[in-house]
Design a protein around this motif. Structure first.
Motif, PDB file in Angstrom:
ATOM      1  N   ALA A 136       0.483  -1.274  -0.097  1.00 22.13           N
ATOM      2  CA  ALA A 136       0.578   0.100  -0.402  1.00 22.13           C
ATOM      3  C   ALA A 136       0.871   1.676   0.154  1.00 22.13           C
ATOM      4  O   ALA A 136       0.163   2.101  -1.041  1.00 22.13           O
ATOM      5  N   ILE A 137       1.868   0.557   0.967  1.00 18.35           N
ATOM      6  CA  ILE A 137       2.894   2.657   0.755  1.00 18.35           C
ATOM      7  C   ILE A 137       3.334   3.040  -0.637  1.00 18.35           C
ATOM      8  O   ILE A 137       3.540   4.074  -0.555  1.00 18.35           O
ATOM      9  N   TRP A 138       4.565   2.048  -0.953  1.00 19.38           N
ATOM     10  CA  TRP A 138       4.304   1.796  -2.621  1.00 19.38           C
ATOM     11  C   TRP A 138       3.870   2.389  -3.349  1.00 19.38           C
ATOM     12  O   TRP A 138       4.510   2.915  -3.946  1.00 19.38           O
ATOM     13  N   ARG A 139       2.580   1.827  -3.356  1.00 22.99           N
ATOM     14  CA  ARG A 139       0.981   2.360  -4.596  1.00 22.99           C
ATOM     15  C   ARG A 139       1.038   4.112  -4.369  1.00 22.99           C
ATOM     16  O   ARG A 139       0.831   4.551  -5.073  1.00 22.99           O
ATOM     17  N   ARG A 140       0.714   4.131  -2.823  1.00 22.45           N
ATOM     18  CA  ARG A 140       0.425   5.186  -2.551  1.00 22.45           C
ATOM     19  C   ARG A 140       2.124   7.059  -2.794  1.00 22.45           C
ATOM     20  O   ARG A 140       1.889   7.943  -3.025  1.00 22.45           O
ATOM     21  N   TYR A 141       2.973   5.788  -2.179  1.00 20.36           N
ATOM     22  CA  TYR A 141       3.909   6.913  -2.963  1.00 20.36           C
ATOM     23  C   TYR A 141       4.215   6.877  -4.380  1.00 20.36           C
ATOM     24  O   TYR A 141       4.591   8.722  -4.447  1.00 20.36           O
TER      25      TYR A 141
END
Length: 271
Positions: A136-141
């Motif tokens: 989730a963090i990578w996608r949002r970043y």
């Protein structure tokens, strides 16, 4: 071959150390022809309550004066006044006027916050350990990074440490190649540069920002690239610049792009 560093911080930044003059002296000793000071542009108390992440607004003029003095004291080297500006997306709470950034020869665009969370702060990295968090963090970043890189309203000259999300060595369960292509397309659409940031080798990810795969994607997309050490201490002002050049060459680049005091660009052939 000329050596350049287009990213460094001094004591004006809450987590940096050393005087501007010390960085300039070390850079001159190392034979650099360009040194850009890029202190973190002031954040509000909502994002930087302790004054640790950015320069207090009250100190910006002193910062400007010290860089101007360093430029005067080092006529054989281009000493550039710049800033690193955090992209905050919909949470932006500062009044940012493009005119205010006209004095800077380089404005580094960076993403250190994902929806208000400082994802690369060691004191806040526990969230990375939650189930499914890296995905989730990578996608949002990447979504935020692409928004920043492609937004013509932003005063960014170059996008710094493009895959900063890997800093602690946490990666998603899926392959990153599609995200790399999105990032390359986003920055290519704006004509901005990207930065090879040599500091990544000294974090848990143990490789420069960006990764070789992402750097190759930028090269294929025709995105110009510069090199910065992201030094937070004078001793690191020239650290691994040649390795940064080598990474560029191996990714397909044959030149380093360098900002000039007038805000233009020039190129150095990588030999």
């Amino acid at each position: 071959m000329e050596l350049v560093n287009t990213h460094c911080h001094s004591h004006f930044c809450g987590h940096g150390e050393g005087e501007v003059a010390q960085y300039a002296a070390e850079a001159r000793k190392a034979g650099l022809t360009t040194l850009a000071f890029t202190e973190h542009y002031p954040l509000s108390s909502a994002f930087d309550p302790d004054g640790y992440l950015s320069v207090p607004a009250s100190q910006m003029e002193a910062y400007h004066r010290d860089v101007a003095q360093a430029a005067q004291d080092c006529p054989s080297m281009d000493v550039l006044l710049g800033v690193e500006l955090d992209y905050l997306g919909a949470l932006e709470d500062r009044r940012l006027d493009q005119v205010d950034f006209g004095r800077y020869a380089i404005v580094l665009g960076s993403v250190h916050f994902v929806d208000g969370w400082a994802f690369d702060d060691p004191a806040q990295k526990g969230r990375w350990l939650e189930p499914g968090a890296p995905d989730a963090i990578w996608r949002r970043y990447v979504e935020l990074w692409c928004d920043a890189a492609s937004d013509a309203r932003q005063p960014f000259t170059a996008m710094s440490h493009p895959d900063l999300a890997k800093k602690f060595g946490y990666y998603p369960s899926f392959g990153l190649a599609p995200l790399y292509e999105q990032m390359a397309e986003a920055v290519a659409s704006s004509g901005r540069m990207i930065e090879v940031n040599t500091s990544g080798s000294y974090y848990a990810c143990a490789e420069m920002f960006p990764s070789p795969g992402l750097l190759r994607a930028f090269c294929r997309a025709g995105v110009p690239a510069t090199v910065g050490t992201d030094a937070h201490a004078p001793a690191n002002v020239a650290r691994d610049i040649r390795k940064g050049y080598r990474a560029l060459y191996e990714a397909g680049y044959r030149a380093v792009t360098v900002p000039t005091p007038t805000g233009d660009r020039r190129s150095i052939t990588i030999e």
